[in-house]
Motif scaffolding. Sequence first.
Motif, PDB file in Angstrom:
ATOM      1  N   UNK C  98       0.809  -1.210   0.000  1.00 33.05           N
ATOM      2  CA  UNK C  98       0.000   0.000   0.000  1.00 33.05           C
ATOM      3  C   UNK C  98       0.850   1.272   0.000  1.00 33.05           C
ATOM      4  N   UNK C  99       2.093   1.154   0.486  1.00 36.40           N
ATOM      5  CA  UNK C  99       2.941   2.354   0.476  1.00 36.40           C
ATOM      6  C   UNK C  99       3.030   2.932  -0.929  1.00 36.40           C
ATOM      7  N   UNK C 100       3.279   2.043  -1.895  1.00 36.42           N
ATOM      8  CA  UNK C 100       3.433   2.509  -3.275  1.00 36.42           C
ATOM      9  C   UNK C 100       2.137   3.127  -3.780  1.00 36.42           C
ATOM     10  N   UNK C 101       1.022   2.440  -3.501  1.00 38.46           N
ATOM     11  CA  UNK C 101      -0.262   2.932  -3.998  1.00 38.46           C
ATOM     12  C   UNK C 101      -0.590   4.298  -3.398  1.00 38.46           C
ATOM     13  N   UNK C 102      -0.402   4.413  -2.071  1.00 35.66           N
ATOM     14  CA  UNK C 102      -0.714   5.689  -1.413  1.00 35.66           C
ATOM     15  C   UNK C 102       0.164   6.799  -1.980  1.00 35.66           C
ATOM     16  N   UNK C 103       1.463   6.492  -2.156  1.00 39.72           N
ATOM     17  CA  UNK C 103       2.375   7.496  -2.711  1.00 39.72           C
ATOM     18  C   UNK C 103       1.944   7.878  -4.114  1.00 39.72           C
ATOM     19  N   UNK C 104       1.564   6.857  -4.906  1.00 43.91           N
ATOM     20  CA  UNK C 104       1.162   7.134  -6.284  1.00 43.91           C
ATOM     21  C   UNK C 104      -0.084   8.015  -6.321  1.00 43.91           C
ATOM     22  N   UNK C 105      -1.059   7.690  -5.472  1.00 38.95           N
ATOM     23  CA  UNK C 105      -2.291   8.487  -5.461  1.00 38.95           C
ATOM     24  C   UNK C 105      -1.986   9.927  -5.057  1.00 38.95           C
ATOM     25  N   UNK C 106      -1.280  10.065  -3.947  1.00 36.65           N
ATOM     26  CA  UNK C 106      -0.972  11.410  -3.452  1.00 36.65           C
ATOM     27  C   UNK C 106      -0.206  12.231  -4.458  1.00 36.65           C
ATOM     28  N   UNK C 107       0.850  11.641  -5.038  1.00 30.60           N
ATOM     29  CA  UNK C 107       1.684  12.366  -5.993  1.00 30.60           C
ATOM     30  C   UNK C 107       0.928  12.693  -7.272  1.00 30.60           C
ATOM     31  N   UNK C 108       0.102  11.755  -7.720  1.00 31.36           N
ATOM     32  CA  UNK C 108      -0.658  12.007  -8.946  1.00 31.36           C
ATOM     33  C   UNK C 108      -1.589  13.197  -8.768  1.00 31.36           C
ATOM     34  N   UNK C 109      -2.353  13.182  -7.684  1.00 30.70           N
ATOM     35  CA  UNK C 109      -3.284  14.290  -7.467  1.00 30.70           C
ATOM     36  C   UNK C 109      -2.522  15.606  -7.339  1.00 30.70           C
ATOM     37  N   UNK C 110      -1.396  15.577  -6.641  1.00 30.20           N
ATOM     38  CA  UNK C 110      -0.602  16.785  -6.408  1.00 30.20           C
ATOM     39  C   UNK C 110      -0.033  17.319  -7.718  1.00 30.20           C
ATOM     40  N   UNK C 111       0.618  16.424  -8.480  1.00 26.43           N
ATOM     41  CA  UNK C 111       1.245  16.865  -9.726  1.00 26.43           C
ATOM     42  C   UNK C 111       0.209  17.348 -10.728  1.00 26.43           C
ATOM     43  N   UNK C 112      -0.942  16.646 -10.774  1.00 24.54           N
ATOM     44  CA  UNK C 112      -1.969  17.018 -11.748  1.00 24.54           C
ATOM     45  C   UNK C 112      -2.438  18.454 -11.526  1.00 24.54           C
ATOM     46  N   UNK C 113      -2.521  18.876 -10.255  1.00 28.17           N
ATOM     47  CA  UNK C 113      -2.977  20.243  -9.980  1.00 28.17           C
ATOM     48  C   UNK C 113      -2.041  21.267 -10.604  1.00 28.17           C
ATOM     49  N   UNK C 114      -0.729  21.047 -10.456  1.00 29.60           N
ATOM     50  CA  UNK C 114       0.237  21.999 -11.008  1.00 29.60           C
ATOM     51  C   UNK C 114       0.268  21.937 -12.522  1.00 29.60           C
TER      52      UNK C 114
END
Lengths: 245, 247, 231
Positions: C98-114
């Motif tokens: 789940x570490x990878x999945x959580x990181x992927x979700x968080x980073x994706x949402x964050x990067x997409x905003x910028x």
Amino acid sequence: MLELIQTYWLYFLVGQYPDGPLGGVAVTVLLAALALMLAMPIGLLLGLARTSTVAALRRPVSALVYLVRGIPLLLVVFWTYFFLPTVTGVKTGQFTTMLIALVVFDGVYLAEIVRAGIQSVPRGQYEAARALGLDHRRAMARVILPQALRSMLPSLVNQFVSTIKATSLGYIIGLTETSFIATQINSQVFTKPAQVYLLLSLTYFVLCFGLSRFAFMLERRLARRDLPRVARSPGSPTASTAPTA
Amino acid sequence: MIQFNNVNKWYGEYHALADITETIAKGEVVVVCGPSGSGKSTLIRTINRLEDIASGTITLDGEDIHGRGVDVNRLRSRIGFVFQQFNLFPHLTVLDNCTLAPLAIGGARPAQAHQKAMQLLDRVGLAHKANAWPSELSGGQQQRVAIARALAMEPPLMLFDEPTSALDPEMVGEVLLVMRDLVRDGMTLVVVTHEMGFARDVAHRVLFMDQGRILERAEPHEFFNHPQHPRAKQFLADIRTPFAQAA
Amino acid sequence: MPGFDLALLLHGQYHDWLVAGLLLSLKLGGVVIACALPLAIAIALLRLAPYRALRAVGFAYVEVIRNIPLIAHLLFWYFGAPELLPDKIKERLYAGNYEFVAAAIGLTLYAAAFMAENIRSGIRAIPTVQFEAGRALGLSFMATMRRVVLPQALRVTVPPLLSQTVILWNDTSIATVIGLGEMMYQAARVESASFRSTEAFVFVTVSYLAGSLALTALAAWIHRRWPVRTL
């Protein structure tokens, strides 16, 4: 959620102060403000060097900018944390470590903001100042920089927002800033991590969004008052056209 | 007063100024005209060294402006330059625009500089706008302030680079009037302009340039009525009747 | 401080840890870019939509995500979000990676905003008169977009997007706080196991720099090959 806030709001805002070191939101804001203020003179000097015509000034600074921007801030923090004590012989506390790392990072980003600000002042301004007989130094100090600094204000406020977010890295080295305090609260309460972390996010949001809106307002006010519009008389029926090159 | 001797300048391969040799006497009013890209702006910008030259010499009052001991800033403070885009400093009031140079490099005392600036603003008809910001003024007003600013250091020579080209037609007149008044006071003027009326009525001499060369020099009356060089004839014909095809 | 031991980086257990970290960082970066870019385009279009409600949604997304630091995002997704799910699912999540999945979700949402903002700025950078000129010639809305506006917008957008990708590459380091075994995590692990922090951090520094400089060089090449032509 409400009892969480009621029980822990003070701890969240100022940490264990006065019974312990300052923490929480107070540390976040203090650290960010201090870092930005200290980084300003560095950013100004680096920015001027980046726009200089002297290659011996410009190139090393450009290399430094690429270097610092090419690595994570976390890495800068780690380098500072692990190596500064060996170099200086003094064990640096977490606050100081974060401060130094942030000043380095912000200095470089501010250099870019300064460079953009200087380059946004139309070339005609510099020519007009030199044509009057002002030397390069005076032309920069009296004509270019005042205009550049004014146009940089919104970017500076945005950089402050970035810095506030960057302080969250202090969590990783154990600095008692907002995110750290949140995890402390979470380990005490234990059964409500979603609420705790939502509140954490909300706090940052309120702080940063407020400042971003301020920057946005600044930008709007500056756009209205700033540079002279070229040549059209007030109330002229002609639509605005691009100024001649 | 100004002497060009075999001046040449290149932008890469492009020969911007070609073998320019010319003398402009003190008190003379010279208009430089010609088609786009003829080198007229480049020419006057070499006088205050906003452009440099590849070969030849330019002397001002007998002194080579590129000489070794020459302080370029001092040179420029002795020459007034008015830009096509006015280039007023937006972060300073109209008055501060005019007192900047005297205070920063002229060694004037604030009261002196203030008084002189007000006199100049009065002369261009804008004393009542002394505390306004440049962005509050119309184009014509800004250009008149620019002229006052250039006069603040009391230069013996004024250069104008298409001073009215960026203005709406109804404001051109107010600027040309100010320029004509300078002539009455005996100032030496070199003006790059398309305003043929000004050239005809105010100038002592007209220089016609094309492709970096001065092709014709004549008094206005002669130039406008009896142009000699074929390019000059073409230029004047194009201005007067743009729809006429060449025979 | 003992001398720099290059051998440490070239083979052996620490080498393996560090390389595994590098590969995981690259994998995380790749997954996030692939997911964030389409999301960013969608958000950008939302913000430019002709309906106020859609624009509001886009605006809310960007402002909320951007004003919260990445660490807070990751902490929420890893520690907070699963609590909102039924226990069965929660246990399955934590049992897996789940570490990878959580990181992927968080980073994706964050990067997409910028990235959404970069894309939106790119489209807005093209003067509306260009669009008008296309319509005036008789081209339809879509044809004008496709042939006049978007080709110009794309050239303007690519450099900031690549710049954002560099930031993303660097941001993968933050996943260390939720225990993902990427580069920074491994470097800290090497440090505490061997006390040889220099070699580990040099490895990590060189890796991040190589990635950033490669992306920057790519941006410069694209800018030379397909320059933005303005009037």
